[in-house]
Motif scaffolding. Sequence first.
Motif, PDB file in Angstrom:
ATOM      1  N   TRP A 207       1.013  -1.739  -0.420  1.00  0.00           N
ATOM      2  CA  TRP A 207       0.305  -0.174   0.199  1.00  0.00           C
ATOM      3  C   TRP A 207       0.569   1.582  -0.443  1.00  0.00           C
ATOM      4  N   LEU A 208       2.225   1.223   0.436  1.00  0.00           N
ATOM      5  CA  LEU A 208       2.771   2.710   0.913  1.00  0.00           C
ATOM      6  C   LEU A 208       3.386   2.537  -0.175  1.00  0.00           C
ATOM      7  N   GLU A 209       3.774   1.765  -1.076  1.00  0.00           N
ATOM      8  CA  GLU A 209       4.588   1.573  -2.396  1.00  0.00           C
ATOM      9  C   GLU A 209       3.601   1.878  -3.650  1.00  0.00           C
ATOM     10  N   SER A 210       2.264   1.739  -3.687  1.00  0.00           N
ATOM     11  CA  SER A 210       1.308   2.171  -4.209  1.00  0.00           C
ATOM     12  C   SER A 210       0.920   3.342  -4.656  1.00  0.00           C
ATOM     13  N   GLU A 211      -0.224   4.301  -5.678  1.00  0.00           N
ATOM     14  CA  GLU A 211       0.241   5.275  -6.118  1.00  0.00           C
ATOM     15  C   GLU A 211      -1.024   6.054  -5.557  1.00  0.00           C
ATOM     16  N   GLU A 212      -1.990   4.669  -5.114  1.00  0.00           N
ATOM     17  CA  GLU A 212      -3.412   5.567  -4.209  1.00  0.00           C
ATOM     18  C   GLU A 212      -3.133   6.060  -2.701  1.00  0.00           C
ATOM     19  N   ALA A 213      -1.875   5.575  -2.326  1.00  0.00           N
ATOM     20  CA  ALA A 213      -1.122   6.101  -0.764  1.00  0.00           C
ATOM     21  C   ALA A 213      -0.034   7.248  -0.947  1.00  0.00           C
ATOM     22  N   ALA A 214      -0.302   8.224  -2.307  1.00  0.00           N
ATOM     23  CA  ALA A 214       0.361   9.608  -2.044  1.00  0.00           C
ATOM     24  C   ALA A 214      -0.827  10.597  -2.080  1.00  0.00           C
TER      25      ALA A 214
ATOM     26  N   GLY B 255      -5.717  12.103   1.702  1.00  0.00           N
ATOM     27  CA  GLY B 255      -6.397  11.811   2.446  1.00  0.00           C
ATOM     28  C   GLY B 255      -6.910  10.413   2.133  1.00  0.00           C
ATOM     29  N   ALA B 256      -6.197   9.225   1.405  1.00  0.00           N
ATOM     30  CA  ALA B 256      -6.250   8.365   1.318  1.00  0.00           C
ATOM     31  C   ALA B 256      -5.799   6.828   2.532  1.00  0.00           C
ATOM     32  N   GLU B 257      -7.313   6.427   2.565  1.00  0.00           N
ATOM     33  CA  GLU B 257      -7.250   5.631   3.378  1.00  0.00           C
ATOM     34  C   GLU B 257      -6.796   3.957   3.437  1.00  0.00           C
ATOM     35  N   GLU B 258      -6.044   3.231   3.768  1.00  0.00           N
ATOM     36  CA  GLU B 258      -5.230   1.866   3.363  1.00  0.00           C
ATOM     37  C   GLU B 258      -6.763   1.251   3.780  1.00  0.00           C
ATOM     38  N   PRO B 259      -6.510   0.227   2.848  1.00  0.00           N
ATOM     39  CA  PRO B 259      -7.689  -0.560   2.654  1.00  0.00           C
ATOM     40  C   PRO B 259      -7.895  -2.047   2.834  1.00  0.00           C
ATOM     41  N   VAL B 260      -8.448  -2.773   3.653  1.00  0.00           N
ATOM     42  CA  VAL B 260      -8.162  -4.197   4.431  1.00  0.00           C
ATOM     43  C   VAL B 260      -7.860  -5.153   3.626  1.00  0.00           C
ATOM     44  N   SER B 261      -6.821  -6.008   3.919  1.00  0.00           N
ATOM     45  CA  SER B 261      -6.654  -7.085   3.496  1.00  0.00           C
ATOM     46  C   SER B 261      -7.700  -8.329   4.235  1.00  0.00           C
ATOM     47  N   PHE B 262      -8.277  -8.529   3.148  1.00  0.00           N
ATOM     48  CA  PHE B 262      -9.680  -9.503   3.481  1.00  0.00           C
ATOM     49  C   PHE B 262      -8.496 -10.756   3.779  1.00  0.00           C
ATOM     50  N   ILE B 263      -8.066 -11.328   3.188  1.00  0.00           N
ATOM     51  CA  ILE B 263      -6.917 -12.358   3.336  1.00  0.00           C
ATOM     52  C   ILE B 263      -6.074 -12.218   4.901  1.00  0.00           C
ATOM     53  N   ALA B 264      -5.934 -11.345   5.382  1.00  0.00           N
ATOM     54  CA  ALA B 264      -5.359 -11.049   6.321  1.00  0.00           C
ATOM     55  C   ALA B 264      -6.227 -10.985   7.594  1.00  0.00           C
TER      56      ALA B 264
END
Length: 497
Positions: free
Chosen positions: A91-98, A101-110
């Motif tokens: 998530w930190l390396e993705s474009e969405e994180a930049a 106000g972006a919110e980190e999505p939840v990992s369903f499998i985790a």
Amino acid sequence: MGALAHMLDIIGAPWSVLEGASGVAEFPRSVASYSDQAGESLKQILLNRVSAEPLNLVATGIFLLAILHTFCAPFFARLAKQLEESHHLRWLESEEAAAEGAEEPVSFIAVFMNYLGEIEAVFGLWAVPLLGAIALNKGWGTARSFLETSAHFNEAVFVVVVMAIASTQPILFLGEKILSVGARLGGGNPVAWWFSILVLGPILGSLITEPAAMTICALLLAQHFFRYRPSKRLAYATVALLFCNVSIGGVLTHFAAPPVLMVATRWGWDSGFMFWTFGVRAVAAVCLSTAAVGILMRRDLKALRGRVPTFELDHPVQERSVPTGVVLGNVLFLVWTVTHANSPRLLIIGLLFFLAFVDATRHFQRSVSLRAPLLVGFFLAGLVIHGSFQAWWIEPLLERASDVPLFFTTLGLSAFNDNAAITYLASLVPDSTPDLRYIVMSGAVAGGGLTIMANAPNPIGNSILSRFFDGGVSQVALLASTAIPVVINVIFFLLLR
């Protein structure tokens, strides 16, 4: 939902008709409904019962898978943590994180793996395939009827309510004051608290019930002992000793320990009988077990004591003291819960009034967290569902064993099933002798600390203390750490009876 339930009932109707035609009116089948013949071997009886009701084998197979899952829970917990970390890095390396106000999505499998790693969730999760097997074999109507009328969740509801009340600030304040008396005698350091909590706390359980004692002892151990990071082997020895001592510490009365509560009325046991028959032995075993583990772990305890050179005896679990009136109010709600342990409706009504009382005195209370109590209740409810289908093999096993084999059979069975269920099934044996009753009860409470599932209060202690163990409490390590207290329990309850 009503239409869906109606459709499922229609689907299950043919099976219900067949069930009625076979003459089996109750579900699960009682042990008396099988046509056992006198003189048959245990193997032949079990084979005949499986032939008469194949669902027995399916239910026990699912139950064994659930037990195996509890031993694998730490693996799933570690896997969940690794998946969460990997997901966070991606998530930190993705474009969405930049994005602002972006919110980190939840990992369903985790999250899913995290639930698989929760021991308290195991039996509830495995109840789903069990109910599915019942629905396929007997029809959804039978499965629903089983949940509504045959499965009794009184103990689960009681543990949820008593745990919620016992973990409140005023009750902990009172419990700490009582146990601090013993801690003062040893100088008020972490080792003194360790001895006081593990000796006086379990015995106190005979008055306030084992679930309440487990809650208070585990929370006080977290504050006065585990916070100082004991060695791994001392940490496991402490949890094992806590579980074993609480299991036998509640037998001084006839209402505090779940395995005793299940049979006391049926067998005519009162508190006087319990104290002189079991209680004296229990007190001696609790004291000797704690002393023996303390001597074995003396280097670890000494190292722990050295980490806290200026330990404050009067450092409370709470930030401030609690007025006597508020403590008395919480105690009265605890008394209400204990005296109405077999009435879920009154327990829930009492809990609602208690929550209102907490809100009215919230400046002296902490917020009541129901997450841990509900998880423990879920664990016990799942165990009740699975345990309801194990009588077909447990009852003949108990009925045919002589004294010493019966003791160790009961002790061993308690490791893989709630010991209250074991004593209840033993109460179904017709014309049981006083010796058989004593042996069954002794084996059940002696083995109540072997695993997290062995005694109803154990999941409470696990839910409170598991955060101090990497990946949660390992069932294998816990089982190995119970050797000393279990041997001492065997000596007092079997060899010195």
